[in-house]
Design a protein around this motif. Structure first.
Motif, short mmCIF file in Angstrom:
data_model
loop_
_atom_site.label_atom_id
_atom_site.label_comp_id
_atom_site.label_asym_id
_atom_site.label_seq_id
_atom_site.Cartn_x
_atom_site.Cartn_y
_atom_site.Cartn_z
N PHE A 100 -65.66 32.33 44.80
CA PHE A 100 -66.91 32.87 45.34
C PHE A 100 -67.81 31.71 45.79
CE2 PHE A 100 -65.49 35.81 42.04
CZ PHE A 100 -65.41 37.00 42.73
N ARG A 101 -68.49 31.94 46.89
CA ARG A 101 -69.56 31.05 47.35
C ARG A 101 -70.83 31.90 47.43
NH1 ARG A 101 -66.39 28.10 45.98
NH2 ARG A 101 -65.38 26.34 47.05
N LEU A 102 -71.75 31.65 46.53
CA LEU A 102 -72.92 32.49 46.37
C LEU A 102 -74.16 31.71 46.77
CD1 LEU A 102 -72.02 33.92 42.84
CD2 LEU A 102 -71.39 34.83 45.08
N LYS A 103 -74.92 32.25 47.72
CA LYS A 103 -76.15 31.62 48.16
C LYS A 103 -77.34 32.30 47.48
CE LYS A 103 -78.44 29.89 52.28
NZ LYS A 103 -78.40 29.80 53.76
N VAL A 104 -78.24 31.47 46.97
CA VAL A 104 -79.41 31.99 46.26
C VAL A 104 -80.38 32.56 47.28
CG1 VAL A 104 -81.26 31.45 44.66
CG2 VAL A 104 -79.07 30.26 44.46
N THR A 105 -80.75 33.80 47.10
CA THR A 105 -81.65 34.49 48.02
C THR A 105 -83.08 34.05 47.79
OG1 THR A 105 -82.02 36.34 46.50
CG2 THR A 105 -80.10 36.48 47.97
N PRO A 106 -83.98 34.37 48.76
CA PRO A 106 -85.39 34.04 48.54
C PRO A 106 -85.96 34.67 47.28
CG PRO A 106 -84.99 34.52 50.85
CD PRO A 106 -83.73 34.86 50.13
N GLU A 107 -85.34 35.77 46.81
CA GLU A 107 -85.82 36.40 45.57
C GLU A 107 -85.31 35.69 44.34
OE1 GLU A 107 -84.44 38.01 48.07
OE2 GLU A 107 -86.25 38.93 48.92
N GLY A 108 -84.42 34.69 44.51
CA GLY A 108 -83.94 33.92 43.38
C GLY A 108 -82.67 34.45 42.76
N THR A 109 -81.93 35.33 43.44
CA THR A 109 -80.73 35.94 42.87
C THR A 109 -79.52 35.55 43.69
OG1 THR A 109 -80.95 37.95 44.21
CG2 THR A 109 -82.06 37.91 42.06
N VAL A 110 -78.34 35.72 43.05
CA VAL A 110 -77.06 35.60 43.74
C VAL A 110 -76.34 36.93 43.59
CG1 VAL A 110 -76.86 33.12 43.45
CG2 VAL A 110 -75.96 34.61 41.68
N LYS A 111 -75.53 37.26 44.59
CA LYS A 111 -74.88 38.58 44.61
C LYS A 111 -73.37 38.38 44.58
CE LYS A 111 -74.74 43.10 45.21
NZ LYS A 111 -73.29 43.24 45.11
N VAL A 112 -72.74 38.86 43.47
CA VAL A 112 -71.29 38.89 43.34
C VAL A 112 -70.85 40.31 43.67
CG1 VAL A 112 -69.33 38.52 41.79
CG2 VAL A 112 -71.38 37.12 41.59
N PRO A 113 -69.77 40.47 44.47
CA PRO A 113 -69.34 41.83 44.83
C PRO A 113 -69.16 42.72 43.60
CG PRO A 113 -68.11 40.19 46.10
CD PRO A 113 -68.92 39.45 45.09
N ASN A 114 -69.72 43.96 43.75
CA ASN A 114 -69.58 45.00 42.73
C ASN A 114 -70.34 44.66 41.45
OD1 ASN A 114 -67.79 46.40 44.50
ND2 ASN A 114 -66.09 45.12 43.76
N ILE A 115 -71.27 43.70 41.52
CA ILE A 115 -72.06 43.35 40.34
C ILE A 115 -73.52 43.31 40.76
CG2 ILE A 115 -72.52 41.57 38.59
CD1 ILE A 115 -69.69 40.68 38.76
N GLN A 116 -74.37 43.73 39.87
CA GLN A 116 -75.79 43.69 40.14
C GLN A 116 -76.24 42.24 40.40
OE1 GLN A 116 -77.97 46.16 40.48
NE2 GLN A 116 -76.36 47.71 40.17
#
Length: 799
Positions: free
Chosen positions: A178-194
């Motif tokens: 996985f390559r996860l970019k931190v959003t402006p809200e401070g979160t990362v999104k993994v498929p099928n996971i909150q």
């Protein structure tokens, strides 16, 4: 809300064009001048984009290179639009997972860069010879940018923030990437996971939170020892942060740096502290309105200590304070400069900043010029006060140079075994002790008189003479030495002329030879390389100066001795000297300034030759047979003349110059005056008959024309177009091929021109230039003056 000054806004605008220029620079390798932006594929644009990120060129260099490739502003705008579209396509998948086998970390594309030409923002260069501020050159070095190293492992205390990219590699019983970019809200999104909140956490804390969430989502035993499934969480791409630099910096403003950027990196972008007003030792890093570190650049410059080069965080403020105390340290120190001094530091500390004293420094005292309320004053600081003396603002310290004097030196020169400088010390305090320390006198020492040059108290010098022989024998008291005394012992050779003998005449190497005692005439001939072949050994003369004083005036000026020496250099008596009674024998020895003459045999001569060329039967070099041999004789020896020989044009040269003579009759009349005696190096040239007559000088068409038997002098001038206006026709002359000349003869109004022969040269001279001739304007002026004077005279006479 982020605020930016005008300079930072301008920097961002320039930054937006940076990669566009880079792309066009790199697009030259694909001949993009022919294939315009519209025809490039997305893959080509992405390839150019990646190469632009790796480009190390500055913005002006890339812009100039792009324009030189023929790109227009329209091309630049199109490329920028294509890049924005491709970035927007990639942006729609932000937070989504995708497979990427590359783990290379890249800098953000919006970083601030230092301008290649900073002359608009740097302070004006000081062309005077005053000292430079210590440390100011650190940020002028383009090769020292303090950019972060992207190849280092992710720091475990790195704070994750928006726009960071986190890579997760799952291996073992389960495999995923996985390559996860931190959003402006401070979160990362993994498929099928909150979404997982990671902003503000260290990379280590973010790793624990992400692994725990993946373990709950179905990756059983992930990261648990013995489960067979491992997870590696790392920072793959980093974000940019904004840092503000205020205070006494060269270019204050807000700068965009990478999240791995350090304080020194930001200071470099801003040009460093202002050398005129800024402090290099009180630089504060402010985070959340609290000073988290105070930087002293002297620690890095002097000791390479980077403890203060902390990593920056977003919205950090770096403030450069005004300097409080600066002093100048000049003279004999290793690094003369203007130094900044903090409270509690002494002059000894500042000397450490300057690298200490130089090798030639005068360390006993330092001169200080200090400002007072109304004027300046001088302070002398001794070496003992350095550790306690506290510098003040505006102090100027000067370290002098030691004097070119010695506190305990004495010198000895001349005829001693070891001349030189010696230390005046116990055991070496007198003249005799100094000579013994110099290993004694040489054998040629003149002991009747020696001198001491001594320096008086008023710096004048005096001469002290004494009998050195008596002193060394103990017959007179020894002389005590003083500092700076210089003892000179003369050699007997210093008190006489340089002795030599001279040998001249028929020897192989005539020369002036240094005189050696007990040298005979035969010895000197051997030194000169022996006799030449034509030498007359049985007549050798020696001329000797007369040295003895005599009553009255002598009629003879020299003494002459004669010897007979065979070629084996055996000398035998030939003639004695009546005045001295000394005969020429093997016991005779040369004296200084003698001159030896070796005569040449009267009948000995080397071969001499003449050269004959041209229309003879056997041209070449011919030896002169005897002293009476003449030109006609050598022509006969050369086999006589060929039928084509033209004796009227024959030339005879001596020492390179043509001897004008008519050689036509010498064969028929050997007694003719033109039949000259031959000399060594003479040349005889007998040409063929020439059919050409040359016309030169003041004629209309200087040229060569064919010889015509019926033509006279004037006919050949007419062939060349006749005389010019500035021709001196009365001085025309002719040069015959044998070197003789003939001129025009005049009688009253009649001119007799010379006769023309084949091969002749007709020369018509030019009239000399008249530089004193009046111009038209000068003549008009003279006439006007004469007219005015005439009118004035008439008026006077009429009255």
């Amino acid at each position: 809300m982020r605020t930016k000054d005008k300079l930072s806004h301008f920097t961002c605008r320039i930054r937006s064009y940076y990669f566009v220029f880079s792309l066009f620079m790199l697009a030259g390798t694909y001949q993009a001048t022919a294939q315009r932006v519209d025809q490039l594929t997305d893959d080509q644009v992405l390839e150019f984009y990646r190469k632009a990120q790796a480009s190390g060129l500055s913005e002006p260099q890339i812009e100039q290179a792009a324009m030189s490739q023929g790109f227009t502003l329209t091309d630049i705008a199109k490329m920028r639009k294509r890049i924005a579209e491709l970035q927007s396509k990639g942006g729609r998948s932000t937070g989504q997972s995708y497979s990427d086998t590359s783990n290379g970390r890249r800098l953000p594309t919006d970083l601030s860069r230092r301008f290649a030409d900073t002359s608009l923002y740097m302070t004006r260069k000081d062309t005077s010879r005053r000292l430079k501020v210590f440390g100011a050159s650190l940020f002028e070095n383009a090769n020292l940018s303090f950019e972060p190293n992207l190849r280092i492992a992710t720091p475990r205390n790195y704070i994750v923030g928006p726009d960071d990219e986190i890579g997760i590699d799952i291996s073992g019983a389960a495999s995923d990437n996985f390559r996860l970019k931190v959003t402006p809200e401070g979160t990362v999104k993994v498929p099928n996971i909150q979404p997982i909140f990671v902003a503000g956490l260290t990379i280590e804390q973010a790793e624990q939170r992400i692994v725990a969430r993946l373990r709950k989502a179905g990756y059983q035993g992930l990261g648990v020892p013995g489960s067979g499934t491992d997870a590696n969480v790392a920072l793959t791409n980093i974000r940019s942060i904004n840092v503000t630099l205020v205070g006494e910096v060269v270019r204050p403003g807000t700068y965009t740096v990478s999240s791995l950027g350090s304080a020194f990196n930001a200071l470099y972008l801003a040009g460093g502290p202002n050398p005129e007003t800024g402090s290099f030792r009180k630089i504060s890093v402010i985070r959340g309105n609290r000073v988290v570190r105070t930087i002293d650049l002297y620690d890095f410059i002097l000791r390479a200590d980077q403890r203060d080069n902390i990593r920056l965080q977003d919205q950090d403020v770096i403030r450069v304070a005004d300097y409080d105390t600066r002093i100048e340290l000049a003279g004999e120190v290793r690094r003369p400069a203007i130094f900044e001094v903090l409270p509690g530091e002494t002059l000894k500390t500042v000397l450490g900043f300057a690298g200490g004293f130089s090798d030639d420094a005068y360390r006993a005292s330092i001169t200080l010029r200090r400002n007072t309320a109304k004027e300046r004053r001088i302070v002398t600081i001794s070496e003992d006060q350095l550790a306690t003396f506290v510098p003040q603002r505006g102090d100027k310290y000067l370290v002098g140079k030691i004097l070119e004097r010695y506190e305990n030196r004495v010198q000895v020169a001349g005829a001693v075994m070891r001349p030189g400088d010696y230390a005046l010390e116990p055991g070496l305090e007198t003249v005799k002790q100094l000579i013994n320390r110099a290993d004694g006198l040489q054998k040629d020492a003149f002991t009747n008189r020696a001198t001491i040059i001594r320096e008086r108290a008023d710096m004048d010098t005096e001469n002290i003479s004494f009998d050195l022989g008596k002193l060394m024998r103990g017959e007179t008291p020894d002389i005590p030495l003083m500092r700076q005394d210089s003892l000179t012992v003369l050699s007997i050779r210093d008190l006489r002329e340089e002795y030599y003998v001279i040998i001249e005449g028929a020897v192989n190497k005539p020369d002036t030879v240094e005189f050696v005692n007990n040298m005979s005439v035969a010895d000197l001939i051997a030194v000169a390389g022996g006799f030449q072949e034509g030498a007359k050994p049985n007549l050798v003369e020696v001329a000797r100066r007369i040295r003895q004083d005599s009553v009255g005036v002598r009629t003879t000026r020299l003494e002459i001795f004669r010897f007979s020496i065979d070629r084996n250099l055996q000398i035998s008596p030939l003639e004695g000297n009546p005045a001295t009674g000394v005969g020429g024998s093997s016991a005779f020895r040369l004296q200084p300034f003698d001159i030896v003459y070796v005569r040449t045999s009267a009948n000995y001569e080397v071969q001499r030759q003449v050269y004959v060329s041209g229309e003879v039967m056997q041209p070449g070099n011919y030896a002169i047979y005897n002293r009476q041999e003449r030109i006609a004789d050598v022509i006969i020896r050369a086999g006589g003349l060929k039928p084509e020989a033209y004796m009227a044009g024959a030339q005879y040269r001596r020492l390179g110059q043509v001897v004008g003579s008519d050689l036509r009759n010498i064969l028929n009349d050997p007694g003719a005056e033109e039949n000259l005696l031959l000399n060594d190096g003479d040349t005889l040239i007998i040409p063929r008959r020439s059919e050409i007559v040359a016309v030169q000088g003041a004629v209309l068409n200087p040229s060569s024309v064919s010889y015509k038997a019926g033509y006279k002098f004037g006919d050949y001038v007419d062939e060349a177009g006749g005389f010019t206006d500035n021709a001196r026709s009365g001085k025309a002359y002719i040069i015959y091929p044998n070197g003789r000349k003939d001129r025009t003869h005049k009688f009253l109004f009649f001119a007799s021109r010379p006769r023309v022969e084949p091969g002749s040269i007709v020369v018509v001279p030019f009239k000399p230039l008249d530089n004193n001739k009046l111009t038209a304007a000068e003549r008009i002026g003279i006439f006007s003056l004469l007219a005015t004077v005439s009118i004035a005279l008439i008026n006077v006479l009429v009255r």
